[in-house]
Design an enzyme around this catalytic site. Structure first.
Site, short mmCIF file in Angstrom:
data_model
loop_
_atom_site.label_atom_id
_atom_site.label_comp_id
_atom_site.label_asym_id
_atom_site.label_seq_id
_atom_site.Cartn_x
_atom_site.Cartn_y
_atom_site.Cartn_z
N GLY A 45 64.09 9.45 43.40
CA GLY A 45 63.95 8.54 42.27
C GLY A 45 65.23 7.76 42.08
N GLN A 50 71.38 2.91 37.39
CA GLN A 50 72.17 3.54 38.45
C GLN A 50 72.68 2.54 39.48
OE1 GLN A 50 69.04 6.75 39.22
NE2 GLN A 50 70.94 7.84 39.60
N CYS A 105 71.19 14.54 40.71
CA CYS A 105 71.14 13.10 40.41
C CYS A 105 72.07 12.36 41.36
CB CYS A 105 71.57 12.89 38.95
SG CYS A 105 71.52 11.17 38.44
N LEU A 106 71.61 11.23 41.88
CA LEU A 106 72.43 10.47 42.82
C LEU A 106 73.72 9.97 42.17
CD1 LEU A 106 69.70 8.37 44.70
CD2 LEU A 106 70.83 10.47 45.47
N HIS A 147 62.99 12.67 34.53
CA HIS A 147 64.42 12.49 34.86
C HIS A 147 64.77 11.01 34.94
CE1 HIS A 147 68.21 13.56 37.19
NE2 HIS A 147 68.07 12.27 37.44
N GLU A 148 63.93 10.24 35.64
CA GLU A 148 64.19 8.80 35.79
C GLU A 148 64.02 8.07 34.46
OE1 GLU A 148 65.70 7.85 38.35
OE2 GLU A 148 65.30 9.74 39.38
N HIS A 151 67.02 8.15 32.42
CA HIS A 151 68.05 7.16 32.82
C HIS A 151 67.89 5.84 32.05
CE1 HIS A 151 70.46 8.92 35.97
NE2 HIS A 151 69.41 9.31 36.67
#
Ligand code: NI
Length: 196
Positions: A45, A50, A105-106, A147-148, A151
């Site tokens: 994701g 991000q 998370c990235l 999760h996304e 963000h």
């Protein structure tokens, strides 16, 4: 084009992202670049904040979970085939007893923590053609979407762990924001000292 992923500590990750309209400039290219960036970093994701844009877009491609042998065939199939762009998403309902899953998370490399979330989510969103959908998801798919979605609300998974665990990872988070980590994808660090 692969875009740098914004690291923990950047204020853009803390903004409540704004809705966009169909005439948002170069939207197709932006979405294509976001997918390329996500795949390059082996993510499932990615949300627009991000890559530095406080707008309500996120992508999910859950196919890597389709290989998870601990899941049932049905679950694997559902995950394998799932790829969706979510624009202007709004969670309508979340329900069920919260369950823990080890999230990463990235924007926060090398940190993973158990996060509790409800197992079912009902969400309204527009696809890349600005067609509106209302859909329900559960299990791992719901997890990635939640999760996304966080963000685009300015929330990170590390906000959702215990005070003790937050204290334990404080140093690591500070190192991430300073760029003192090794990663194999392109990132942008908020506190990196300017080169002289
Ligand atoms: Ni994330």
């Amino acid at each position: 084009m692969i875009l740098p992923i914004v690291a923990y500590g950047d204020p853009v990750l803390r903004k409540k992202a704004k809705a966009i309209s169909a005439d948002y400039p170069n939207l197709d290219a932006l979405i294509a670049n976001m997918y390329e960036t996500m795949y390059n970093a082996l993510g499932v994701g990615l949300a627009a904040p991000q890559i530095g844009l406080p707008i309500r877009i996120f992508l999910v491609d859950a196919s890597p979970f389709g290989e998870d042998e601990e899941l049932s065939d049905d679950e694997r199939k559902q995950l394998k085939d799932f790829k969706q762009t979510f624009i202007n998403a709004k969670i309508l309902e979340e329900e069920g007893d919260e369950w823990a899953f080890n999230e990463g998370c990235l924007s926060i490399p090398h940190i993973r923590e158990d996060v509790f979330r409800k197992p079912k989510v009902k969400i309204e969103f527009q696809d890349e053609n600005f067609k509106t959908h209302i859909k329900e998801f559960d299990g791992l798919l719901a997890r990635v979407i939640q999760h996304e979605y966080d963000h685009i609300e300015g929330i990170l998974f590390t906000d959702k762990i215990s005070t003790l665990k937050k204290r334990l990872i404080k140093g690591k988070l500070s190192n991430i924001s300073k760029g003192k980590i090794s990663i194999d994808y392109k990132m942008r660090f908020p506190d990196m000292k300017k080169k002289r």
